[in-house]
Scaffold this active site. Structure first.
Site, PDB file in Angstrom:
ATOM      1  N   SER A 157       2.633  13.627   6.457  1.00  0.00           N
ATOM      2  CA  SER A 157       1.715  12.484   6.481  1.00  0.00           C
ATOM      3  C   SER A 157       0.367  12.919   7.068  1.00  0.00           C
ATOM      4  O   SER A 157      -0.245  13.862   6.571  1.00  0.00           O
ATOM      5  CB  SER A 157       2.348  11.341   7.283  1.00  0.00           C
ATOM      6  OG  SER A 157       1.625  10.148   7.161  1.00  0.00           O
ATOM      7  N   ASP A 323       8.042   7.346  -2.195  1.00  0.00           N
ATOM      8  CA  ASP A 323       6.936   7.212  -1.235  1.00  0.00           C
ATOM      9  C   ASP A 323       5.735   6.614  -1.963  1.00  0.00           C
ATOM     10  O   ASP A 323       5.108   7.268  -2.785  1.00  0.00           O
ATOM     11  CB  ASP A 323       6.592   8.587  -0.660  1.00  0.00           C
ATOM     12  CG  ASP A 323       5.484   8.542   0.390  1.00  0.00           C
ATOM     13  OD1 ASP A 323       4.909   7.461   0.629  1.00  0.00           O
ATOM     14  OD2 ASP A 323       5.194   9.602   0.975  1.00  0.00           O
ATOM     15  N   HIS A 356       8.170   6.660   2.388  1.00  0.00           N
ATOM     16  CA  HIS A 356       7.333   7.622   3.108  1.00  0.00           C
ATOM     17  C   HIS A 356       8.063   8.253   4.288  1.00  0.00           C
ATOM     18  O   HIS A 356       7.874   9.431   4.587  1.00  0.00           O
ATOM     19  CB  HIS A 356       6.061   6.925   3.586  1.00  0.00           C
ATOM     20  CG  HIS A 356       5.084   7.837   4.260  1.00  0.00           C
ATOM     21  ND1 HIS A 356       4.564   8.959   3.647  1.00  0.00           N
ATOM     22  CD2 HIS A 356       4.523   7.801   5.504  1.00  0.00           C
ATOM     23  CE1 HIS A 356       3.726   9.575   4.469  1.00  0.00           C
ATOM     24  NE2 HIS A 356       3.692   8.895   5.605  1.00  0.00           N
TER      25      HIS A 356
END
Length: 379
Positions: A157, A323, A356
């Site tokens: 991320s 995601d 995610h």
């Protein structure tokens, strides 16, 4: 509560603090005259100093990535499934460094730290920091530790954005870059989610312009709402449906606006409550802005391939099918640019229903692919 740690755990770890007295110039035009970075290490640095790996954390992450701080800890570090003996980031092979970034709220200098000029917490007066600023501060930590080149810089991320920035800012100091569930910049929708979260905090009456610490309060409601919004985006519709569906907390509806009726409502409120008790509101604002501002191609006429022209690292890009915050399409965009720049890159798209947050979960295929790549790194 483990008293005997698992055989594949790094065991007990002790955070360390590095103090830097040389001013750090920031992208916003301000500078920090001095600052601290808190970090942990796992494994041993080899004689050639060639086996060091840097872990970069995401929005709500911190330095405690693996192991335990005491025998009474209920949970290990946030990426313990990936760091340790025999795990993808094998600490019998690698010397791993994990830090809390500037602006954080877990020991590194940030908004909740005391401003030496005022004797009060920095609060909203703490300067806005960027991914590039973080990488510059991390480079100073590497210098302090005697690490000239990282065997790998790894992050998921927002952490993946830092790993990418390393290959741009310090192209000769990174041999492998692993960007997991990340993107070369945020989409408009992602920026919009961050703005909703910020407004929840900024409009909380207890925020007091960022000076809430001086008043002995916290903007609990705002932080709670910000986390609830964010947490929804970290999950997938499939995973939420499987975990909660339309399940009720009780046998019947209450027909009011105040009761917690659905299981998913209870879950989100729990997540928000827990987060608001451990995270700093000003840090949350800073982290979301760092996400929004990350756009390294903006300095290269929006040409992503040119952005990585000087990179010497080998790249591994990973994404997860469900995601939607950092979709596989964004990872493929990055891979296409790296290929256009004639870089050595491999791409893995993992079929996973968790959204995610999958990069934090020990999914067997993910761990196997991750470990296979790390095993190929020569020291």
């Amino acid at each position: 509560m483990p008293t005997v740690f698992p055989h594949d755990s790094v065991g007990l770890v002790t955070p360390q603090t590095a103090h830097f007295s040389e001013p750090l110039a920031l992208a916003c035009g301000r500078s920090l005259p001095a600052y601290d970075l808190i970090y942990e290490t796992y494994g041993q640095l080899n004689a050639a100093r060639s086996n060091a790996v840097l872990i970069c954390h995401a929005l709500s992450g911190h330095h405690h990535a693996a192991g335990f701080h005491s025998a009474d800890d209920r949970k290990p570090g946030w990426w313990d499934s990936c760091i340790g003996p025999g795990k993808p980031i094998d600490t019998t092979k690698f010397f791993v460094v994990s830090l809390n970034n500037l602006g954080g709220c877990n020991g590194s200098t940030g908004p909740s730290s005391i401003d030496p000029d005022t004797g009060k917490p920095f609060g909203a007066n703490f300067p806005v920091v960027t991914v590039e600023d973080w990488v510059n501060s991390q480079a100073r930590l590497a210098d302090l530790l005697g690490i000239d080149t990282w065997a790998a810089v790894i992050g998921g991320s927002l952490g993946g954005m830092q790993a990418l920035q390393w290959t741009i800012s310090y192209p000769n100091r990174v041999r492998h870059c692993l960007a997991i569930a990340s993107a070369p910049k945020l989409s408009a929708q992602n920026i919009a989610f961050n703005e909703v979260a910020r407004q929840a905090i900024l409009t909380d009456p207890e925020f007091h312009g960022g000076s809430f610490q001086e008043r002995g309060v916290i903007p609990k409601r705002g932080l709670m709402l910000a986390r609830m919004v964010g947490h929804i985006t970290y999950l997938s519709d499939d995973s939420m449906g499987e975990k909660f569906g339309r399940g009720l907390k009780s046998e019947k509806l209450n027909y009011d606006f105040h009761s917690v009726e659905f299981q998913v409502e209870s879950y989100l409120r729990y997540q928000g409550e827990e987060f608001s008790g451990r995270f700093d509101a000003n840090t949350y604002l800073l982290m979301t802005k760092a996400l929004d501002y990350f756009d390294p191609a903006a300095n290269f006429n929006d040409d992503l391939a040119k952005t990585f022209a000087n990179a010497t690292a080998r790249f591994c890009v990973m994404s997860f099918t469900t995601d939607w915050r950092f979709s596989p399409a964004r990872s493929r965009e990055l891979v296409d640019a790296l290929m256009a720049a004639r870089k050595d890159v491999c791409y893995l798209e993992i079929d996973a229903p968790q959204g995610h947050d999958a990069f934090l979960i020990p999914i067997p295929r993910y761990l196997q692919a991750f470990g296979n790549y790390m095993n190929r790194i020569s020291l």
